[in-house]
Design an enzyme around this catalytic site. Structure first.
Site, PDB file in Angstrom:
ATOM      1  N   GLU A  78     -13.403 -50.290 -21.816  1.00 10.05           N
ATOM      2  CA  GLU A  78     -12.911 -49.120 -21.590  1.00 10.05           C
ATOM      3  C   GLU A  78     -13.125 -48.381 -19.922  1.00 10.05           C
ATOM      4  OE1 GLU A  78     -10.630 -47.847 -23.184  1.00 10.05           O
ATOM      5  OE2 GLU A  78     -10.738 -49.089 -25.086  1.00 10.05           O
ATOM      6  N   CYS A 141     -14.958 -43.312 -31.421  1.00  9.81           N
ATOM      7  CA  CYS A 141     -15.357 -44.234 -30.199  1.00  9.81           C
ATOM      8  C   CYS A 141     -15.163 -43.517 -29.010  1.00  9.81           C
ATOM      9  CB  CYS A 141     -14.218 -45.605 -30.323  1.00  9.81           C
ATOM     10  SG  CYS A 141     -14.410 -46.809 -31.463  1.00  9.81           S
ATOM     11  N   HIS A 165     -13.580 -52.063 -26.859  1.00 13.40           N
ATOM     12  CA  HIS A 165     -13.132 -52.224 -28.012  1.00 13.40           C
ATOM     13  C   HIS A 165     -12.692 -53.519 -28.709  1.00 13.40           C
ATOM     14  CE1 HIS A 165     -11.754 -47.715 -28.235  1.00 13.40           C
ATOM     15  NE2 HIS A 165     -11.969 -47.796 -29.569  1.00 13.40           N
TER      16      HIS A 165
END
Length: 215
Positions: A78, A141, A165
């Site tokens: 991310e 998250c 993820h």
């Protein structure tokens, strides 16, 4: 070098979470780096304290948090954490924030310090699908991603941190037709490759390669 790797416990209707299952299977050392593994609860108001205590105790150089992203078919490092909690479902404490800022007096967003392009490339070279992601969602998250960045900014300036993820496991999609899944072995292989990239790029920054998206 020491790397703290966190993984969430199961949440929602799922009885297993690939994040913590993969983290538990990581070796204790990868590319010369000591790997400290930590299970964290899928709870907005608890997870950050668990990670903060571990950072204070272990004093890692890096923090890599792993979470489940059902519906994605690849491992996705991310890019950015946003200052927003907006729960699609309740967390494991029954709490469901809607349009809540995480820290009212702080940055709207934080960018990761991890070499996400190098990580995605290394994962693919290991034979596992991967791509850089520009949204970590608005559930727990993203919450822990933002919280660790906040800790770095306010309390632990020497760490570098980020989030990745991973998809559902095959056993999670038996009643979810056409939903992508990835084996636990591939999850472990991919996370290991990502950590090797973190170690190899330490002090060098990320690589220059195309990972952008139109939307």
């Amino acid at each position: 070098m020491k790397i703290l790797v966190t993984g969430f416990d199961p949440f929602g209707d799922d009885k297993i979470n690939p994040a913590i299952e993969a983290v538990k299977r990581l070796p204790d050392e990868i590319a010369g780096a000591q790997i400290v593994k930590l299970e964290i609860p899928t709870k907005f108001n608890v997870s950050a304290d668990v990670v903060k205590d571990a950072i204070a105790k272990e004093k890692p150089d890096y923090v890599l948090s792993i979470g489940q992203a059902g519906g994605r078919f690849e491992l996705t490092p991310e890019r950015v954490a946003i200052n927003l909690d907006d729960g699609r479902i309740q967390d494991n404490a029954g709490y469901q924030p809607l349009n809540h800022t995480i820290h009212g007096d702080d940055e709207n967003a934080y960018f990761t310090q991890l070499p996400i392009k190098a990580m995605a490339k290394a994962i693919r070279e290991a034979g596992v699908p991967s791509a850089v992601s520009n949204t970590a969602g608005t559930y727990v998250c993203n919450h822990i991603f933002y919280q660790v960045q906040y800790m770095r900014d306010k309390m632990f300036p020497d760490i570098k941190a980020g989030f990745m993820h991973i998809p559902f496991l095959p056993e999670q999609v038996v009643t979810r037709p056409e939903t992508p899944a990835l084996s636990l072995d591939d999850d472990v292989l991919g996370i290991t490759a990502a950590i090797k990239a973190i170690v190899s790029r330490d002090g060098k920054g990320d690589i220059e390669t195309i990972e952008g998206k139109d939307h």
